[in-house]
Design an enzyme around this catalytic site. Structure first.
Site, PDB file in Angstrom:
ATOM      1  N   GLU A 191       5.633 -64.837 -30.998  1.00  0.00           N
ATOM      2  CA  GLU A 191       5.380 -63.374 -31.018  1.00  0.00           C
ATOM      3  C   GLU A 191       5.227 -62.865 -32.439  1.00  0.00           C
ATOM      4  O   GLU A 191       4.492 -61.890 -32.615  1.00  0.00           O
ATOM      5  CB  GLU A 191       6.524 -62.655 -30.290  1.00  0.00           C
ATOM      6  CG  GLU A 191       6.585 -62.934 -28.807  1.00  0.00           C
ATOM      7  CD  GLU A 191       7.000 -64.364 -28.462  1.00  0.00           C
ATOM      8  OE1 GLU A 191       7.748 -64.966 -29.251  1.00  0.00           O
ATOM      9  OE2 GLU A 191       6.556 -64.880 -27.425  1.00  0.00           O
ATOM     10  N   ASP A 221       5.549 -72.069 -28.442  1.00  0.00           N
ATOM     11  CA  ASP A 221       6.613 -71.102 -28.113  1.00  0.00           C
ATOM     12  C   ASP A 221       6.993 -70.270 -29.340  1.00  0.00           C
ATOM     13  O   ASP A 221       6.604 -70.587 -30.471  1.00  0.00           O
ATOM     14  CB  ASP A 221       7.834 -71.875 -27.592  1.00  0.00           C
ATOM     15  CG  ASP A 221       8.902 -70.961 -26.987  1.00  0.00           C
ATOM     16  OD1 ASP A 221       8.583 -69.811 -26.616  1.00  0.00           O
ATOM     17  OD2 ASP A 221      10.075 -71.404 -26.897  1.00  0.00           O
ATOM     18  N   ASP A 256      10.295 -66.135 -20.126  1.00  0.00           N
ATOM     19  CA  ASP A 256      11.641 -66.337 -19.583  1.00  0.00           C
ATOM     20  C   ASP A 256      11.977 -65.383 -18.444  1.00  0.00           C
ATOM     21  O   ASP A 256      12.734 -64.428 -18.605  1.00  0.00           O
ATOM     22  CB  ASP A 256      12.670 -66.173 -20.700  1.00  0.00           C
ATOM     23  CG  ASP A 256      12.448 -67.174 -21.825  1.00  0.00           C
ATOM     24  OD1 ASP A 256      11.700 -68.144 -21.604  1.00  0.00           O
ATOM     25  OD2 ASP A 256      13.018 -66.975 -22.903  1.00  0.00           O
TER      26      ASP A 256
END
Ligand code: MIG
Length: 646
Positions: free
Chosen positions: A312, A309, A421
């Site tokens: 980015e 997670d 999300d």
């Protein structure tokens, strides 16, 4: 036919594995420019459709909007958003005459796809960075172009079989007992379950590769306890490594120079969940190996699955960003603008994932310092590659479940993706349907959305309908955010309905697993838009809320509140199949055309294409218990050919 063109001196992304000669001149199609910036421009005929872009917003046919590849941690997937977590720069222009042109823009930097947005009959692809490889692929159908593309980027990741089971997740399970309860509720009610996910709270102070020992006093023993229940625990790993004296991951990374650096050579600092962190320089092969080796801590404890997670990489803020914010706010207080409800929220928002921060740290690529924003879209890919390459070294005989939030084409060889999300909105259930084929075009086969919705409060019917879609997605995971309504099946009334729907996944597992392997080995898509197969059908190209699954099935998920069913378009005669829990299979032959099909909340309905057959198993409580010896053949023949792994 695939042709490769090179503009400038691109940084190699390793997304394409096939060695192709570089063609001279420019592609025979559209207008190409590479000077200070890069641009490609081509005409779109009124009837052209445009497909691709993987994990992108909006429809299956991408025409009519503008998209950007600029991986971003953004939990508001509104319809106007141009960029999500991934950069999948492959698209196809499909003409009415059957001619299809595919384009892959292999650039690690930001790139924008204006597909009939500014001018309805023009597609423009632009990047501020003119160094990239472009692949142009010609074919006689979308499938042919996809297959040619998939061939040059290499075989898609194949997860272990248990990864095709059902997984329960929630940001908020903090200790052993929380997880024990999830497992017990499922097992006691006979609701199948293979995986429980562990979110950031299992770690000590959000430090990667640590376990909070108060919450998990003997973690290996707990992993074994779960294994005895046929449950795989799947912990999360975040990109940022906490800055903390004595924490070995931090100490080693600093000592070896394996973190991303500022221009002055100091280690770049970003605040994420653990507080101040450093980012492992996963673009540097040595650092990548080093970071990957840390997964051993959890592998040694018996873990065989992970989700990566915040890669980015997400930045809550940087010390420099905080100073900029202070300056901005002070100048507003001191100046004429004045603080107001209009400017304040925007100014505060700018602190997160700020472009200035992404332009202020560096990677070490082949001994050269490369500014992060020029290679931004490769970070999540290489974090996941770090893990997958380590698994190859550390546990070569084992398949490890691995999926990531951020990705770039090439990562599809190392793991899957979840789509981040989303919210507990009906519109996001529809978006989930539309993203699936595009992801497959770009090589991402193991994928799925947070079923029920991650943000906001779900409802019983939304969750049931979303699970009924999830029955078909390789990653079938119910996940939700801290603070939202709890959405394990046992939080609702009439839990048998959930049992019925989730059980169907296991009845279809032999088919779904075989279909997955076939798609991986044959560079094919699992989920196809109807018009990819029914190419002559003028209605099919308008349908974006039904999908083909494998060669045999079509699905038409219900995605509207209070709907008792939905209208389904059949391009040809098909066999409707209605499943609910362990009920015998109910079938009905329907003629081509439109039908209103009723679907109860505890049912899964799908359609078998004329002439095809699928195997259906009895209900099982976990993947290893699926009984391949007692399959029933459902469909037009009495035989189904399983795809055997080669
Ligand atoms: O800033 O780990 O997309 O699945 O539950 C939020 C907490 C960080 C974002 C992930 C989500 C996960 C959450 N994470």
């Amino acid at each position: 036919m695939v042709q490769k063109y090179r503009f400038g001196e691109p940084i190699q992304t390793d997304s394409v594995v096939e060695e192709l000669p570089i063609s001279s001149g420019l592609p025979q199609y559209g207008t190409w420019e590479a000077g200070d910036t890069f641009s490609f421009r081509c005409r779109l005929k009124d009837t052209d459709m445009v497909f691709g872009l993987g994990e992108a917003n909006r429809g299956i046919n991408k025409r009519g909007y503008i998209y950007e590849s600029n991986c971003r941690d953004d939990d508001e997937h509104f319809e106007h958003k141009r960029s999500l977590y991934a950069a999948h720069n492959f698209l196809m222009v499909a003409g009415e005459d059957g001619e299809v042109k595919g384009f892959y823009f292999d650039t690690p930097a930001v790139i924008t796809f204006d597909i009939g947005y500014t001018r309805q009959n023009e597609m423009t692809v632009t990047s501020p960075w003119p160094n990239l490889d472009v692949y142009v692929i010609w074919g006689e159908s979308c499938i042919s172009v996809v297959k040619q593309f998939r061939k040059i980027i290499g075989r898609s990741y194949i997860p272990p079989k248990f990864a095709f089971g059902y997984g329960q997740s929630r940001w908020g399970y903090v200790n052993e007992n929380d997880i024990r309860r999830v497992v017990a509720e499922h097992r006691n009610a006979g609701v199948p379950l293979d995986m429980v996910y562990m979110d950031i709270d299992y770690m000590q102070d959000y430090k990667d590769f640590t376990i909070n020992e108060e919450r998990f006093p003997d973690f290996p023993a707990f992993v074994r306890e779960m294994q005895a229940e046929h449950i795989h625990l799947v912990p999360i790993i975040d990109a940022g490594v906490k800055v903390e004296k004595g924490y070995p991951v931090y100490e080693e990374g600093v000592e070896k120079g394996y973190f991303c650096k500022r221009a002055d050579g100091s280690d770049f600092e970003a605040v994420v969940w653990p507080g101040v962190t450093h980012f492992p320089d996963v673009l540097n092969p040595e650092a990548r190996k080093w970071f990957g080796d840390w997964y051993r801590v959890l592998l040694d404890a018996g873990i065989d699955g992970f989700w990566n997670d915040m890669n980015e990489p997400a930045i809550f803020y940087t010390p420099e960003g905080a100073e900029r914010l202070r300056g901005r706010v002070e100048s507003i207080f001191d100046g004429e603008e004045g603080i107001s409800v209009d400017n304040l929220p925007w100014i505060c928002r700018e602190i997160k994932n700020n472009p200035e921060d992404y332009a202020s740290f560096y990677h070490n690529i082949d001994g050269k310092q490369v500014r992060h924003d020029l290679v931004h879209n490769l970070y999540g890919y290489n974090m996941t590659r770090a893990a997958a390459e380590a698994f190859e070294r550390l546990v070569p005989d084992k398949k490890i479940l691995m999926f990531s939030r951020s990705s770039y084409i090439g990562m599809h060889r190392y793991g899957g993706v979840w789509t981040g999300d989303n919210k507990a909105w009906w519109s996001h259930l529809l978006l989930n349907i539309k993203m699936l084929p595009s992801l497959n075009m770009c090589g991402f086969l193991y994928s799925g959305a947070d079923l029920g919705g991650f943000g906001e409060n779900t409802t019983r019917d939304l969750l049931l309908r979303w699970l009924a879609l999830g029955v078909f997605t390789p990653l079938m995971r119910n996940h939700s955010a801290l603070g939202t309504r709890e959405q394990e099946f046992y939080q609702f009334e009439q839990t048998d309905d959930f049992k019925d729907v989730i059980s169907i996944r296991y009845r279809l597992l032999p088919y779904l697993y075989s279909t997955y392997l076939k798609a991986a080995y044959e560079d094919d898509m699992i989920f196809k838009p109807l018009c990819f197969v029914y190419t002559e059908d003028s209605v099919a190209k308008n349908i974006e809320d039904q999908l083909l699954v494998g060669e045999e099935l079509m699905i038409a998920p219900v995605y509207q509140q209070n709907a008792e069913g939905r209208i389904v378009y059949l391009p040809e005669e098909m066999m409707l199949v209605r499943l609910s829990g362990e009920q015998p299979v109910e079938t009905e032959i329907l003629a081509a055309g439109l039908h209103f099909v009723k679907v109860a909340l505890n049912e899964v309905v799908f359609f078998i294409r004329k002439g095809y057959t699928i195997p259906v198993a009895p209900v099982a409580e976990y993947t290893d218990a699926v009984d391949y010896d007692n399959l029933v053949m459902v469909g037009y023949k009495d035989r189904y050919e399983f795809f055997e792994e080669v």
